[in-house]
Design a protein around this motif. Structure first.
Motif, mmCIF file in Angstrom:
data_model
loop_
_atom_site.group_PDB
_atom_site.id
_atom_site.type_symbol
_atom_site.label_atom_id
_atom_site.label_comp_id
_atom_site.label_asym_id
_atom_site.label_seq_id
_atom_site.Cartn_x
_atom_site.Cartn_y
_atom_site.Cartn_z
ATOM 1 N N LEU A 13 0.254 30.059 -21.302
ATOM 2 C CA LEU A 13 -1.201 30.048 -21.128
ATOM 3 C C LEU A 13 -1.604 30.085 -19.658
ATOM 4 N N GLU A 14 -0.905 29.359 -18.809
ATOM 5 C CA GLU A 14 -1.279 29.342 -17.384
ATOM 6 C C GLU A 14 -1.129 30.722 -16.755
ATOM 7 N N LYS A 15 -0.034 31.425 -17.050
ATOM 8 C CA LYS A 15 0.150 32.788 -16.525
ATOM 9 C C LYS A 15 -0.946 33.712 -17.042
ATOM 10 N N SER A 16 -1.268 33.578 -18.324
ATOM 11 C CA SER A 16 -2.298 34.431 -18.914
ATOM 12 C C SER A 16 -3.663 34.133 -18.321
ATOM 13 N N LEU A 17 -3.997 32.850 -18.146
ATOM 14 C CA LEU A 17 -5.283 32.500 -17.529
ATOM 15 C C LEU A 17 -5.355 33.036 -16.105
ATOM 16 N N TRP A 18 -4.266 32.927 -15.368
ATOM 17 C CA TRP A 18 -4.231 33.483 -14.007
ATOM 18 C C TRP A 18 -4.504 34.988 -14.046
ATOM 19 N N PHE A 19 -3.831 35.702 -14.944
ATOM 20 C CA PHE A 19 -3.996 37.153 -15.029
ATOM 21 C C PHE A 19 -5.436 37.533 -15.360
ATOM 22 N N TYR A 20 -5.983 36.950 -16.409
ATOM 23 C CA TYR A 20 -7.312 37.351 -16.855
ATOM 24 C C TYR A 20 -8.422 36.897 -15.906
ATOM 25 N N THR A 21 -8.227 35.775 -15.201
ATOM 26 C CA THR A 21 -9.272 35.318 -14.276
ATOM 27 C C THR A 21 -9.073 35.874 -12.872
ATOM 28 N N THR A 22 -7.873 35.805 -12.330
ATOM 29 C CA THR A 22 -7.628 36.257 -10.957
ATOM 30 C C THR A 22 -7.490 37.767 -10.860
ATOM 31 N N ILE A 23 -6.694 38.358 -11.726
ATOM 32 C CA ILE A 23 -6.444 39.802 -11.650
ATOM 33 C C ILE A 23 -7.603 40.607 -12.223
ATOM 34 N N LEU A 24 -8.114 40.220 -13.390
ATOM 35 C CA LEU A 24 -9.181 40.995 -14.026
ATOM 36 C C LEU A 24 -10.577 40.433 -13.780
ATOM 37 N N ARG A 30 -14.234 28.410 -21.904
ATOM 38 C CA ARG A 30 -13.951 27.109 -22.521
ATOM 39 C C ARG A 30 -12.491 27.076 -22.926
ATOM 40 N N GLN A 31 -11.976 25.859 -23.010
ATOM 41 C CA GLN A 31 -10.579 25.656 -23.376
ATOM 42 C C GLN A 31 -10.467 24.336 -24.123
ATOM 43 N N SER A 36 -2.860 18.169 -33.121
ATOM 44 C CA SER A 36 -2.332 18.099 -34.487
ATOM 45 C C SER A 36 -1.828 19.453 -34.969
ATOM 46 N N GLY A 37 -2.350 20.525 -34.424
ATOM 47 C CA GLY A 37 -1.890 21.866 -34.766
ATOM 48 C C GLY A 37 -0.926 22.437 -33.743
ATOM 49 N N ARG A 38 -0.732 21.724 -32.616
ATOM 50 C CA ARG A 38 0.164 22.135 -31.532
ATOM 51 C C ARG A 38 -0.209 23.501 -30.963
ATOM 52 N N PHE A 39 -1.508 23.680 -30.663
ATOM 53 C CA PHE A 39 -1.956 24.907 -30.023
ATOM 54 C C PHE A 39 -3.150 24.622 -29.123
ATOM 55 N N THR A 40 -3.393 25.564 -28.213
ATOM 56 C CA THR A 40 -4.539 25.513 -27.309
ATOM 57 C C THR A 40 -5.279 26.833 -27.407
ATOM 58 N N LEU A 41 -6.606 26.774 -27.401
ATOM 59 C CA LEU A 41 -7.441 27.967 -27.366
ATOM 60 C C LEU A 41 -8.157 28.012 -26.027
ATOM 61 N N VAL A 54 -15.794 38.323 -26.046
ATOM 62 C CA VAL A 54 -14.825 37.679 -25.169
ATOM 63 C C VAL A 54 -13.427 37.762 -25.772
ATOM 64 N N LEU A 55 -12.447 37.284 -25.011
ATOM 65 C CA LEU A 55 -11.071 37.190 -25.487
ATOM 66 C C LEU A 55 -10.728 35.739 -25.774
ATOM 67 N N GLU A 56 -10.104 35.507 -26.905
ATOM 68 C CA GLU A 56 -9.561 34.194 -27.232
ATOM 69 C C GLU A 56 -8.061 34.262 -26.988
ATOM 70 N N LEU A 57 -7.581 33.463 -26.047
ATOM 71 C CA LEU A 57 -6.154 33.371 -25.778
ATOM 72 C C LEU A 57 -5.622 32.166 -26.545
ATOM 73 N N THR A 58 -4.725 32.407 -27.486
ATOM 74 C CA THR A 58 -4.167 31.342 -28.313
ATOM 75 C C THR A 58 -2.744 31.067 -27.865
ATOM 76 N N HIS A 59 -2.506 29.824 -27.460
ATOM 77 C CA HIS A 59 -1.155 29.420 -27.059
ATOM 78 C C HIS A 59 -0.623 28.411 -28.073
ATOM 79 N N ASN A 60 0.353 28.855 -28.858
ATOM 80 C CA ASN A 60 1.052 27.963 -29.788
ATOM 81 C C ASN A 60 2.155 27.286 -28.985
ATOM 82 N N TRP A 61 2.121 25.968 -28.925
ATOM 83 C CA TRP A 61 2.968 25.210 -28.008
ATOM 84 C C TRP A 61 4.457 25.432 -28.212
ATOM 85 N N ASP A 62 4.860 25.774 -29.393
ATOM 86 C CA ASP A 62 6.293 25.907 -29.683
ATOM 87 C C ASP A 62 6.787 27.351 -29.608
ATOM 88 N N VAL A 63 5.942 28.260 -29.114
ATOM 89 C CA VAL A 63 6.306 29.679 -29.021
ATOM 90 C C VAL A 63 6.066 30.142 -27.592
#
Length: 132
Positions: A13-24, A30-31, A36-41, A54-63
């Protein structure tokens, strides 16, 4: 009805947030973590969700990696000057995988950049685009 968002599953998620905010140049709108579901939106875009798609970036913690498959195409972004935009993306560490130039069977000037997970984003020079 109107289109609200497109969801992409991301491995880091951190690499993706950097790419979409800094590069693009998108904004992190919002985040939220769902322990309980082990994910971040994380929602990113160029304007408020109330009146922008907008884009929803979904980070499943175990993947940490996804196979993109052969059905995904790309996301398209309109830009005012594709040559300057690509130079800025490269300068900031982005990966241009197709340099600016006319599309194969048309006159519209396009380029492609790749995000940290391998998703392709098409850049379209708005001054060369035709909707006919």
């Amino acid at each position: 009805m109107r289109m609200l968002h497109t969801m992409l599953r991301v491995g880091d998620l951190e690499k993706s947030l950097w790419f979409y905010t800094t590069i693009l140049g998108m904004n992190l709108l919002r985040q939220k973590e769902y322990p309980s579901g082990r994910f971040t939106l994380a929602f990113v875009g160029y304007g408020p969700e109330e009146n922008n798609t907008v884009l929803e970036l979904t980070h499943n913690w175990d993947v940490d990696h996804y196979e993109l498959g052969n059905a995904y195409g790309h996301i398209a972004l309109g830009v005012k000057n594709i040559f300057e935009t690509c130079e800025l993306i490269k300068k900031n560490g982005g990966n241009i995988v197709r340099e600016p130039g006319p599309m194969k069977h048309g006159k519209t000037i396009i380029a492609f950049v790749e995000d940290p997970d391998g998703y392709k984003i098409e850049l379209i020079d708005l001054s060369s685009r035709t909707l006919k």
